[in-house]
Design a protein around this motif. Structure first.
Motif, PDB file in Angstrom:
ATOM      1  N   THR A  35      35.906  29.969  23.769  1.00 55.92           N
ATOM      2  CA  THR A  35      36.676  28.732  23.892  1.00 55.92           C
ATOM      3  C   THR A  35      37.687  28.898  25.017  1.00 55.92           C
ATOM      4  OG1 THR A  35      36.522  28.490  21.496  1.00 55.92           O
ATOM      5  CG2 THR A  35      38.173  27.137  22.610  1.00 55.92           C
ATOM      6  N   PRO A  36      37.621  28.051  26.054  1.00 55.73           N
ATOM      7  CA  PRO A  36      38.622  28.172  27.117  1.00 55.73           C
ATOM      8  C   PRO A  36      39.994  27.768  26.605  1.00 55.73           C
ATOM      9  CG  PRO A  36      37.025  26.404  27.597  1.00 55.73           C
ATOM     10  CD  PRO A  36      36.665  26.954  26.267  1.00 55.73           C
ATOM     11  N   LEU A  37      41.013  28.595  26.904  1.00 56.58           N
ATOM     12  CA  LEU A  37      42.369  28.262  26.463  1.00 56.58           C
ATOM     13  C   LEU A  37      43.215  27.775  27.637  1.00 56.58           C
ATOM     14  CD1 LEU A  37      43.153  31.134  23.920  1.00 56.58           C
ATOM     15  CD2 LEU A  37      42.055  28.937  23.499  1.00 56.58           C
ATOM     16  N   VAL A  41      41.781  32.496  30.643  1.00 59.70           N
ATOM     17  CA  VAL A  41      41.900  33.103  29.308  1.00 59.70           C
ATOM     18  C   VAL A  41      41.039  32.340  28.297  1.00 59.70           C
ATOM     19  CG1 VAL A  41      43.485  33.866  27.491  1.00 59.70           C
ATOM     20  CG2 VAL A  41      44.274  33.767  29.878  1.00 59.70           C
ATOM     21  N   TYR A  42      40.259  33.088  27.548  1.00 60.21           N
ATOM     22  CA  TYR A  42      39.339  32.521  26.551  1.00 60.21           C
ATOM     23  C   TYR A  42      39.559  33.198  25.207  1.00 60.21           C
ATOM     24  CZ  TYR A  42      36.728  30.904  30.642  1.00 60.21           C
ATOM     25  OH  TYR A  42      36.361  30.300  31.824  1.00 60.21           O
ATOM     26  N   ALA A  52      39.681  38.025  22.692  1.00 58.30           N
ATOM     27  CA  ALA A  52      40.086  37.172  23.804  1.00 58.30           C
ATOM     28  C   ALA A  52      39.598  37.838  25.073  1.00 58.30           C
ATOM     29  CB  ALA A  52      41.599  36.984  23.838  1.00 58.30           C
ATOM     30  N   ALA A  53      39.409  37.037  26.118  1.00 59.26           N
ATOM     31  CA  ALA A  53      38.984  37.589  27.398  1.00 59.26           C
ATOM     32  C   ALA A  53      39.801  36.966  28.511  1.00 59.26           C
ATOM     33  CB  ALA A  53      37.496  37.321  27.637  1.00 59.26           C
ATOM     34  N   VAL A  54      40.077  37.775  29.521  1.00 57.07           N
ATOM     35  CA  VAL A  54      40.611  37.266  30.775  1.00 57.07           C
ATOM     36  C   VAL A  54      39.506  37.482  31.784  1.00 57.07           C
ATOM     37  CG1 VAL A  54      42.461  37.394  32.469  1.00 57.07           C
ATOM     38  CG2 VAL A  54      42.926  38.012  30.081  1.00 57.07           C
ATOM     39  N   ALA A  55      38.855  36.386  32.152  1.00 58.09           N
ATOM     40  CA  ALA A  55      37.651  36.494  32.976  1.00 58.09           C
ATOM     41  C   ALA A  55      37.957  36.013  34.391  1.00 58.09           C
ATOM     42  CB  ALA A  55      36.525  35.678  32.357  1.00 58.09           C
ATOM     43  N   THR A  56      38.404  36.932  35.256  1.00 57.55           N
ATOM     44  CA  THR A  56      38.649  36.581  36.660  1.00 57.55           C
ATOM     45  C   THR A  56      37.446  37.029  37.487  1.00 57.55           C
ATOM     46  OG1 THR A  56      39.630  38.642  37.461  1.00 57.55           O
ATOM     47  CG2 THR A  56      41.089  37.150  36.235  1.00 57.55           C
ATOM     48  N   SER A  57      37.388  36.535  38.723  1.00 59.94           N
ATOM     49  CA  SER A  57      36.248  36.894  39.571  1.00 59.94           C
ATOM     50  C   SER A  57      36.322  38.353  40.027  1.00 59.94           C
ATOM     51  CB  SER A  57      36.179  35.961  40.780  1.00 59.94           C
ATOM     52  OG  SER A  57      37.423  35.981  41.448  1.00 59.94           O
ATOM     53  N   THR A  80      28.707  34.981  31.312  1.00 64.24           N
ATOM     54  CA  THR A  80      28.715  33.532  31.588  1.00 64.24           C
ATOM     55  C   THR A  80      30.099  33.067  32.036  1.00 64.24           C
ATOM     56  OG1 THR A  80      29.339  32.803  29.341  1.00 64.24           O
ATOM     57  CG2 THR A  80      26.973  33.167  29.766  1.00 64.24           C
ATOM     58  N   LEU A  81      31.133  33.864  31.725  1.00 62.73           N
ATOM     59  CA  LEU A  81      32.503  33.488  32.108  1.00 62.73           C
ATOM     60  C   LEU A  81      32.842  34.017  33.494  1.00 62.73           C
ATOM     61  CD1 LEU A  81      34.294  34.309  28.714  1.00 62.73           C
ATOM     62  CD2 LEU A  81      33.178  32.174  29.390  1.00 62.73           C
ATOM     63  N   SER A  82      32.345  35.225  33.788  1.00 56.86           N
ATOM     64  CA  SER A  82      32.541  35.836  35.114  1.00 56.86           C
ATOM     65  C   SER A  82      31.472  36.904  35.299  1.00 56.86           C
ATOM     66  CB  SER A  82      33.924  36.480  35.220  1.00 56.86           C
ATOM     67  OG  SER A  82      33.960  37.351  36.348  1.00 56.86           O
ATOM     68  N   PRO A  83      30.877  36.979  36.511  1.00 61.95           N
ATOM     69  CA  PRO A  83      29.882  38.031  36.755  1.00 61.95           C
ATOM     70  C   PRO A  83      30.523  39.407  36.949  1.00 61.95           C
ATOM     71  CG  PRO A  83      30.193  36.696  38.722  1.00 61.95           C
ATOM     72  CD  PRO A  83      31.045  36.074  37.657  1.00 61.95           C
ATOM     73  N   ALA A  84      31.854  39.460  37.038  1.00 60.06           N
ATOM     74  CA  ALA A  84      32.541  40.730  37.328  1.00 60.06           C
ATOM     75  C   ALA A  84      32.419  41.703  36.155  1.00 60.06           C
ATOM     76  CB  ALA A  84      34.000  40.458  37.643  1.00 60.06           C
ATOM     77  N   GLU A  85      32.664  42.971  36.464  1.00 59.52           N
ATOM     78  CA  GLU A  85      32.569  44.032  35.450  1.00 59.52           C
ATOM     79  C   GLU A  85      33.729  43.957  34.457  1.00 59.52           C
ATOM     80  OE1 GLU A  85      30.170  46.545  35.000  1.00 59.52           O
ATOM     81  OE2 GLU A  85      29.143  45.159  36.358  1.00 59.52           O
TER      82      GLU A  85
END
Ligand SMILES: [Zn+2]
Length: 287
Positions: A35-37, A41-42, A52-57, A80-85
């Motif tokens: 869920t996007p917050l 931040v999800y 929770a995730a912080v999905a930056t590029s 699906t949120l970011s292709p980064a590691e």
């Protein structure tokens, strides 16, 4: 008679097989949802403690890892949120439904947790060493994950003795780990340093620090807010008062369990912390 031993061995092996199949199947239907917050931040849900995730590029940070059996699904959702590691994993505390996926997900990432989490997980011979925390926190610490600031705040022992709050000051979000069970009686793990009175105190503390817009990620249950925490605090205070008064009047634990806390608290009962278990926790916590 001569078949007794081989037969019982066979039965044992069959039971073992059945139980491991049941264990695997337990996660077969679990879906990991995000869920996007705010910003990157999800909140993520699957089975076990909310993540929770912080999905930056430039890199992905995850808070809590649920179970090893869900690692592939969690990884796929993060992609699906970011292709980064995945570069960083933070554990809110040491329970298996929050750290079970540590090694499977984050063996190559930095794993951050309260110092007591590392101590307790290190003492557990069944815990995969690749999932042990690499960075430990014993005082309030600010970290910056590709522009997203988080404050990691170790709390006085309440759910366990290794609880971290994770604040996102700019996004006005807090991940409370199991310092918040939304809409249900909380688990206070007294075998791992938990304390009921401090659990209530920590709830008050978080309420004092947030506003009406703060998004509150609980360890279990739905995304909530200040009103949700105030409702939980009222339940905690009221049930503690009921049990304190009953014990002072000489009522035994068994008598109080038979009497119950009252209809208004039925909705907080759930399969893990039943009304009976919550009464026992409170009864043992008061003088
Ligand atoms: Zn927990």
């Amino acid at each position: 008679m001569k078949f007794t031993k081989p037969l019982s061995l066979l039965t044992g092996a069959a039971l073992l097989l059945c139980s491991s199949v049941a264990l695997a199947n337990r996660f077969a239907d679990v879906q990991v949802n995000a869920t996007p917050l705010k910003d990157s931040v999800y909140m993520l849900t699957g089975a076990g403690g909310n993540m929770a995730a912080v999905a930056t590029s430039d890199g992905v940070l995850l808070i809590d890892s649920q179970y090893a059996e869900l690692a592939d699904k969690i990884r796929a959702k993060l992609k699906t949120l970011s292709p980064a590691e995945l570069t960083t994993l933070i554990n809110t505390h040491m329970h298996g439904d929050h750290v079970g996926g540590n090694a499977a997900l984050a063996a190559n990432a930095n794993i951050i947790a309260h110092a007591n989490v590392k101590t307790r997980l290190s003492a557990d011979n069944n815990f995969d060493r690749a999932g042990l925390p690499k960075t430990t926190i014993s005082e309030k610490t600010t970290i910056n994950h590709h522009g997203v600031e988080m404050v990691l705040e170790p709390m006085p022992a309440s759910h366990t003795d290794g609880d971290l709050l994770i604040w996102f000051p700019k996004q006005n979000i807090v991940h409370m780990g199991d310092l918040m069970f939304q809409g249900r009686f909380p688990f206070v793990d007294t075998n791992n340093g938990g304390n009921v009175q401090q659990y209530i105190e920590n709830t008050r503390y978080v309420i004092s620090k947030i506003d009406e817009q703060t998004q509150v990620i609980p360890g279990h249950g739905e995304l909530t807010n200040k009103a949700g925490l105030q409702k939980e605090l009222a339940m905690l205070e009221q049930t503690l008062a009921i049990v304190t008064a009953a014990k002072q009047q000489g009522m035994t634990e068994a008598e109080l369990i038979a009497k119950g806390l009252g209809d208004e608290f039925k909705a907080w009962h759930w399969n893990f912390i039943t009304e009976e278990r919550w009464i026992k926790t409170l009864y043992q916590a008061v003088n």
